[in-house]
Design a protein around this motif. Structure first.
Motif, PDB file in Angstrom:
ATOM      1  N   ASP A 316       0.813  -1.225   0.000  1.00 51.66           N
ATOM      2  CA  ASP A 316       0.000   0.000   0.000  1.00 51.66           C
ATOM      3  C   ASP A 316       0.846   1.275   0.000  1.00 51.66           C
ATOM      4  OD1 ASP A 316      -2.338  -1.389  -0.177  1.00 51.66           O
ATOM      5  OD2 ASP A 316      -2.770  -1.356   1.974  1.00 51.66           O
ATOM      6  N   GLN A 320       1.182   3.927  -3.247  1.00 50.46           N
ATOM      7  CA  GLN A 320       0.956   5.376  -3.191  1.00 50.46           C
ATOM      8  C   GLN A 320       2.125   6.128  -3.821  1.00 50.46           C
ATOM      9  OE1 GLN A 320       0.112   6.600   0.836  1.00 50.46           O
ATOM     10  NE2 GLN A 320      -1.449   5.024   1.123  1.00 50.46           N
ATOM     11  N   ASP A 340      -1.379  -7.899  -7.498  1.00 52.09           N
ATOM     12  CA  ASP A 340      -2.533  -7.142  -7.030  1.00 52.09           C
ATOM     13  C   ASP A 340      -3.061  -6.281  -8.176  1.00 52.09           C
ATOM     14  OD1 ASP A 340      -3.927  -5.852  -4.403  1.00 52.09           O
ATOM     15  OD2 ASP A 340      -3.397  -4.279  -5.831  1.00 52.09           O
ATOM     16  N   ASP A 342      -4.583  -3.381  -8.315  1.00 52.56           N
ATOM     17  CA  ASP A 342      -4.208  -1.971  -8.257  1.00 52.56           C
ATOM     18  C   ASP A 342      -2.737  -1.780  -8.631  1.00 52.56           C
ATOM     19  OD1 ASP A 342      -6.755  -1.222  -7.507  1.00 52.56           O
ATOM     20  OD2 ASP A 342      -6.308  -1.310  -5.354  1.00 52.56           O
TER      21      ASP A 342
END
Length: 464
Positions: A316, A320, A340, A342
């Motif tokens: 995560d 970002q 993943d 994303d």
């Protein structure tokens, strides 16, 4: 003669008067061949240059070479019919071929000019400039009492190196101590102002460097050693505790970041703690340091630790950063290797971007091994930039999808750059199926050694 006839003759004469002189294309080709030969000689001269005087001679030769090269005129190719332009089998016009050779020579010349600049120095004035820069940082920052102590230690360590290299005896004042006040971080009078007094000491060091009259040839090792010492000094100053750092350190203490140390006076304590946390696999503490510490030095080491560890807990925060075009974060996502959605979507956004972002994105997608990236990356095999084509080929090899065999085979057969072809051969070997290995094995007698080596590997490796 009629008036119209007279005007016509005048127009013809005017056209002939303004017509560009014809260029002897064969003579131009011979000149370019001579330039290519001279460029090889200049490259040899640059490699043999050992002193600044030698480099000055090469620089003058390069300037003369560029002047002569820029004087070469190559005419535009003759205009062709639209039907002729659509014929892909036609070779480029002679003028276009000559222009390509001219451009390639100019590109090689620019590379040599860059290499010459890289080969110069280092110089004593570079050392002075670096020291002045650190001095400006010291005086332009508000430090804590702890920071003053760290600055004194950093300057003393630098002086030890500089004095040893210069034979000088510069030292900090014996009464130099961090100022104290009613409020932490408040500075006392001018006599107790640690940054200002350290800056004065550094001015003595720069004076010693200038007095040493270091020669870039005879004293090259001394200058290089001084620059290395200055780099270490700059890092130490960067990590000294600023007033704005105080709250962060208190937060890290509360979160147990320093608990892995017997004491926190090792310099710098954050780096030592980070190494211990990496050994113990404490990803949460490394992420805490990365998010909390406003230090380029610590950020670099946190990212390096995360790349070595490849922990899923970092997805995560690294995602970002990758969305902010952070190349290090993209590399870490590749090392983590989790497909993943994303993560894949973010990396795919950079596949058709600029080369600085394409390279880490290709590599990360290859390491993740997502089949969704095969076609977008395969499309980049047709890019003009050979680096992009090479990175794309290797990424396809890492993914290992058999759909990439045909486009990689086309690259191996048709690409003009041997390094790109070698990447395609490597990728086919990496895919490793019988069909992929058969393609590479046919190039055992290839013109490029790297392709030959991959062909030999293909003949030795069993099919997957």
């Amino acid at each position: 003669m009629s008036e119209d006839g007279a005007n016509g003759d005048d127009e013809t004469a005017a056209e002939e008067e303004h017509e560009e002189p014809s260029v002897d294309l064969e003579a131009t080709e011979n000149r370019l061949e001579a330039f290519e030969s001279d460029l090889e000689t200049l490259e040899t001269d640059l490699e043999a240059a050992e002193t600044e005087d030698d480099l000055d001679v090469v620089e003058a030769d390069l300037e003369s070479f560029r002047t002569d090269l820029e004087a070469v005129e190559i005419p535009d190719p003759p205009e062709t019919d639209d039907e002729d332009e659509d014929d892909e089998d036609d070779e480029p016009a002679v003028e276009e071929q000559l222009q390509d050779r001219h451009d390639e020579i100019e590109g090689d010349l620019s590379d040599l000019e860059d290499d010459l600049e890289d080969q110069r120095g280092p110089y004593a004035e570079d050392v002075v400039g670096e020291i002045d820069g650190v001095g400006s940082t010291i005086t332009g920052t508000r430090w804590t009492v702890e920071g003053d102590e760290e600055l004194i230690d950093a300057v003393d360590a630098f002086l030890a190196d500089a004095n040893d290299l210069l034979g000088s005896d510069v030292s900090t004042a014996g009464d130099l101590e961090p100022a104290s006040g009613a409020e932490l971080g408040e500075k006392g009078d001018e006599e107790g102002n640690v940054p200002e007094r350290l800056s004065e000491t550094l001015e003595e060091v720069t004076a010693a460097v200038e007095a040493a009259d270091l020669d870039p040839d005879d004293d090259a090792e001394t200058i290089a050693a001084l620059l290395e010492a200055t780099d270490d000094f700059e890092s130490a100053v960067d990590d000294a505790t600023e007033w704005t750092d105080l709250e962060v350190r208190e937060q890290l203490r509360r979160e147990g970041f320093y608990d892995v140390l017997d004491h926190v006076k090792d310099f710098p304590p954050e780096w030592h703690a980070l190494k211990v946390h990496e050994k113990r696999g404490n990803v949460d503490q490394i992420l805490l340091a990365y998010e909390s510490l406003d230090s380029d030095f610590m950020e670099e080491h946190c990212l390096e630790a995360l790349e070595r560890m490849g922990p899923e807990e970092a997805i995560d925060p690294m995602l970002q950063q990758a969305n902010r075009r952070n190349q290090d974060a993209m590399c870490i996502l590749g090392k983590i290797g989790v497909a993943d959605d994303d993560v894949v979507d973010t990396l795919l956004d950079y596949v058709d971007s600029n080369p600085d972002l394409q390279k880490p994105a290709f590599r990360a997608l290859g390491e993740i091994g997502t089949e969704e990236a095969v076609q977008p990356i395969a499309n980049q095999l047709a890019e003009d930039n050979p680096d992009v084509r090479s990175w794309a080929a290797r990424a396809l090899g890492l993914i290992g999808d058999t759909r990439a065999i045909d486009p990689l085979a086309d690259v191996l057969e048709d690409d003009e750059e041997d390094r790109v072809r070698a990447s395609a051969a490597w990728a086919l070997n990496r895919i490793g199926t019988e069909a992929a290995l058969e393609v590479v094995a046919e190039y055992a007698d290839d013109r490029a050694y790297l392709v030959q080596a991959e062909a030999e590997r293909a003949n030795l490796e069993p099919a997957a």
